[in-house]
Motif scaffolding. Structure first.
Motif, PDB file in Angstrom:
ATOM      1  N   LEU A   1     -14.497   5.876  -1.442  1.00  0.00           N
ATOM      2  CA  LEU A   1     -14.824   6.979  -2.037  1.00  0.00           C
ATOM      3  C   LEU A   1     -14.768   7.098  -3.537  1.00  0.00           C
ATOM      4  O   LEU A   1     -13.878   6.991  -4.541  1.00  0.00           O
ATOM      5  CB  LEU A   1     -14.293   7.955  -1.797  1.00  0.00           C
ATOM      6  N   SER A   2     -16.329   7.657  -4.338  1.00  0.00           N
ATOM      7  CA  SER A   2     -16.185   7.806  -5.857  1.00  0.00           C
ATOM      8  C   SER A   2     -16.844   9.254  -5.628  1.00  0.00           C
ATOM      9  O   SER A   2     -17.528   9.372  -5.408  1.00  0.00           O
ATOM     10  CB  SER A   2     -17.145   6.308  -6.232  1.00  0.00           C
ATOM     11  N   TYR A   3     -15.838   9.798  -6.274  1.00  0.00           N
ATOM     12  CA  TYR A   3     -16.334  11.266  -6.641  1.00  0.00           C
ATOM     13  C   TYR A   3     -16.454  11.176  -7.796  1.00  0.00           C
ATOM     14  O   TYR A   3     -15.583  10.376  -8.669  1.00  0.00           O
ATOM     15  CB  TYR A   3     -15.726  12.047  -6.673  1.00  0.00           C
ATOM     16  N   LEU A   4     -16.974  12.134  -9.105  1.00  0.00           N
ATOM     17  CA  LEU A   4     -16.313  12.217 -10.997  1.00  0.00           C
ATOM     18  C   LEU A   4     -16.018  13.622 -10.713  1.00  0.00           C
ATOM     19  O   LEU A   4     -16.535  14.607  -9.766  1.00  0.00           O
ATOM     20  CB  LEU A   4     -18.472  12.365 -11.872  1.00  0.00           C
ATOM     21  N   MET A   5     -15.203  13.856 -10.851  1.00  0.00           N
ATOM     22  CA  MET A   5     -14.215  15.015 -11.213  1.00  0.00           C
ATOM     23  C   MET A   5     -13.986  15.187 -12.492  1.00  0.00           C
ATOM     24  O   MET A   5     -14.054  14.609 -13.456  1.00  0.00           O
ATOM     25  CB  MET A   5     -12.916  14.712 -10.989  1.00  0.00           C
ATOM     26  N   ARG A   6     -13.809  17.180 -11.945  1.00  0.00           N
ATOM     27  CA  ARG A   6     -14.010  17.956 -13.461  1.00  0.00           C
ATOM     28  C   ARG A   6     -12.858  19.100 -12.635  1.00  0.00           C
ATOM     29  O   ARG A   6     -12.715  19.533 -11.733  1.00  0.00           O
ATOM     30  CB  ARG A   6     -15.394  18.732 -13.722  1.00  0.00           C
ATOM     31  N   VAL A   7     -12.509  19.396 -14.089  1.00  0.00           N
ATOM     32  CA  VAL A   7     -11.527  19.966 -14.244  1.00  0.00           C
ATOM     33  C   VAL A   7     -11.380  21.048 -15.011  1.00  0.00           C
ATOM     34  O   VAL A   7     -11.244  20.673 -16.541  1.00  0.00           O
ATOM     35  CB  VAL A   7      -9.931  19.686 -13.855  1.00  0.00           C
TER      36      VAL A   7
ATOM     37  N   ALA B   1     -20.445  10.264  -5.907  1.00  0.00           N
ATOM     38  CA  ALA B   1     -21.137   8.909  -7.032  1.00  0.00           C
ATOM     39  C   ALA B   1     -22.756   9.298  -6.083  1.00  0.00           C
ATOM     40  O   ALA B   1     -23.949   8.368  -6.700  1.00  0.00           O
ATOM     41  CB  ALA B   1     -20.690   8.176  -7.514  1.00  0.00           C
ATOM     42  N   LEU B   2     -23.001   8.931  -4.952  1.00  0.00           N
ATOM     43  CA  LEU B   2     -23.756   8.184  -3.694  1.00  0.00           C
ATOM     44  C   LEU B   2     -24.970   8.989  -4.251  1.00  0.00           C
ATOM     45  O   LEU B   2     -26.120   8.925  -4.304  1.00  0.00           O
ATOM     46  CB  LEU B   2     -23.593   7.754  -2.264  1.00  0.00           C
ATOM     47  N   THR B   3     -24.898   9.931  -3.754  1.00  0.00           N
ATOM     48  CA  THR B   3     -25.710  11.703  -2.965  1.00  0.00           C
ATOM     49  C   THR B   3     -25.793  12.161  -3.926  1.00  0.00           C
ATOM     50  O   THR B   3     -26.481  13.469  -3.835  1.00  0.00           O
ATOM     51  CB  THR B   3     -25.289  12.092  -1.975  1.00  0.00           C
ATOM     52  N   GLN B   4     -25.074  12.658  -5.913  1.00  0.00           N
ATOM     53  CA  GLN B   4     -24.955  13.975  -6.118  1.00  0.00           C
ATOM     54  C   GLN B   4     -24.763  14.437  -5.972  1.00  0.00           C
ATOM     55  O   GLN B   4     -24.863  15.773  -6.252  1.00  0.00           O
ATOM     56  CB  GLN B   4     -26.158  13.183  -6.689  1.00  0.00           C
ATOM     57  N   GLU B   5     -23.650  15.060  -4.476  1.00  0.00           N
ATOM     58  CA  GLU B   5     -23.577  16.307  -3.689  1.00  0.00           C
ATOM     59  C   GLU B   5     -22.478  16.772  -4.584  1.00  0.00           C
ATOM     60  O   GLU B   5     -21.582  16.239  -4.682  1.00  0.00           O
ATOM     61  CB  GLU B   5     -23.436  15.838  -2.185  1.00  0.00           C
ATOM     62  N   VAL B   6     -22.420  18.074  -4.927  1.00  0.00           N
ATOM     63  CA  VAL B   6     -21.488  18.517  -6.004  1.00  0.00           C
ATOM     64  C   VAL B   6     -20.500  19.476  -4.813  1.00  0.00           C
ATOM     65  O   VAL B   6     -21.169  20.238  -4.064  1.00  0.00           O
ATOM     66  CB  VAL B   6     -22.026  19.237  -7.229  1.00  0.00           C
ATOM     67  N   HIS B   7     -19.220  19.112  -4.890  1.00  0.00           N
ATOM     68  CA  HIS B   7     -18.441  20.426  -4.019  1.00  0.00           C
ATOM     69  C   HIS B   7     -17.036  20.750  -5.332  1.00  0.00           C
ATOM     70  O   HIS B   7     -16.857  20.022  -5.839  1.00  0.00           O
ATOM     71  CB  HIS B   7     -17.496  19.508  -3.010  1.00  0.00           C
ATOM     72  N   GLY B   8     -17.219  22.139  -4.921  1.00  0.00           N
ATOM     73  CA  GLY B   8     -16.535  23.179  -5.970  1.00  0.00           C
ATOM     74  C   GLY B   8     -15.371  23.651  -5.741  1.00  0.00           C
ATOM     75  O   GLY B   8     -15.507  23.874  -4.026  1.00  0.00           O
ATOM     76  N   PHE B   9     -14.343  23.794  -6.086  1.00  0.00           N
ATOM     77  CA  PHE B   9     -12.855  24.025  -5.400  1.00  0.00           C
ATOM     78  C   PHE B   9     -12.843  25.354  -6.485  1.00  0.00           C
ATOM     79  O   PHE B   9     -12.518  25.019  -7.543  1.00  0.00           O
ATOM     80  CB  PHE B   9     -11.821  23.003  -5.682  1.00  0.00           C
ATOM     81  N   LYS B  10     -11.990  26.334  -6.043  1.00  0.00           N
ATOM     82  CA  LYS B  10     -11.199  27.544  -6.096  1.00  0.00           C
ATOM     83  C   LYS B  10     -10.277  27.186  -7.438  1.00  0.00           C
ATOM     84  O   LYS B  10      -9.673  28.420  -7.771  1.00  0.00           O
ATOM     85  CB  LYS B  10     -11.288  28.751  -5.945  1.00  0.00           C
ATOM     86  N   ASP B  11      -9.301  26.756  -6.440  1.00  0.00           N
ATOM     87  CA  ASP B  11      -8.144  26.377  -7.535  1.00  0.00           C
ATOM     88  C   ASP B  11      -7.566  24.936  -6.729  1.00  0.00           C
ATOM     89  O   ASP B  11      -8.172  23.787  -5.956  1.00  0.00           O
ATOM     90  CB  ASP B  11      -7.266  26.832  -6.940  1.00  0.00           C
TER      91      ASP B  11
END
Length: 72
Positions: A12-18, A36-46
């Motif tokens: 699995l490959s992700y760009l993580m922002r915190v 990385a593959l699809t550019q889909e972004v998942h957001g997290f509240k915590d």
């Protein structure tokens, strides 16, 4: 090998922002993962939500983040 294990990816490959965000009680950490593959972004509240997502993506749904023990 179970059907669930067969569906799990080996990589699995992700760009993580915190970042820290203000709240009524001070600050909390927020996060996002961009696939990385699809550019889909998942957001997290915590961070706990982030860890829960990652555990699910890697087939470890029954484990708590950080200690490797199974939930009861």
């Amino acid at each position: 090998m179970s059907t669930e294990q067969a569906k799990q990816p080996d990589y699995l490959s992700y760009l993580m922002r915190v970042w820290r965000a203000p709240t009524d009680n001070g600050h909390t950490w927020r996060a996002s993962l961009e696939e990385a593959l699809t550019q889909e972004v998942h957001g997290f509240k915590d961070l706990q939500s982030l860890f829960t997502f990652l555990l699910a993506q890697t087939g470890q749904k029954g484990q708590q983040a950080g200690n490797g023990k199974r939930e009861t």
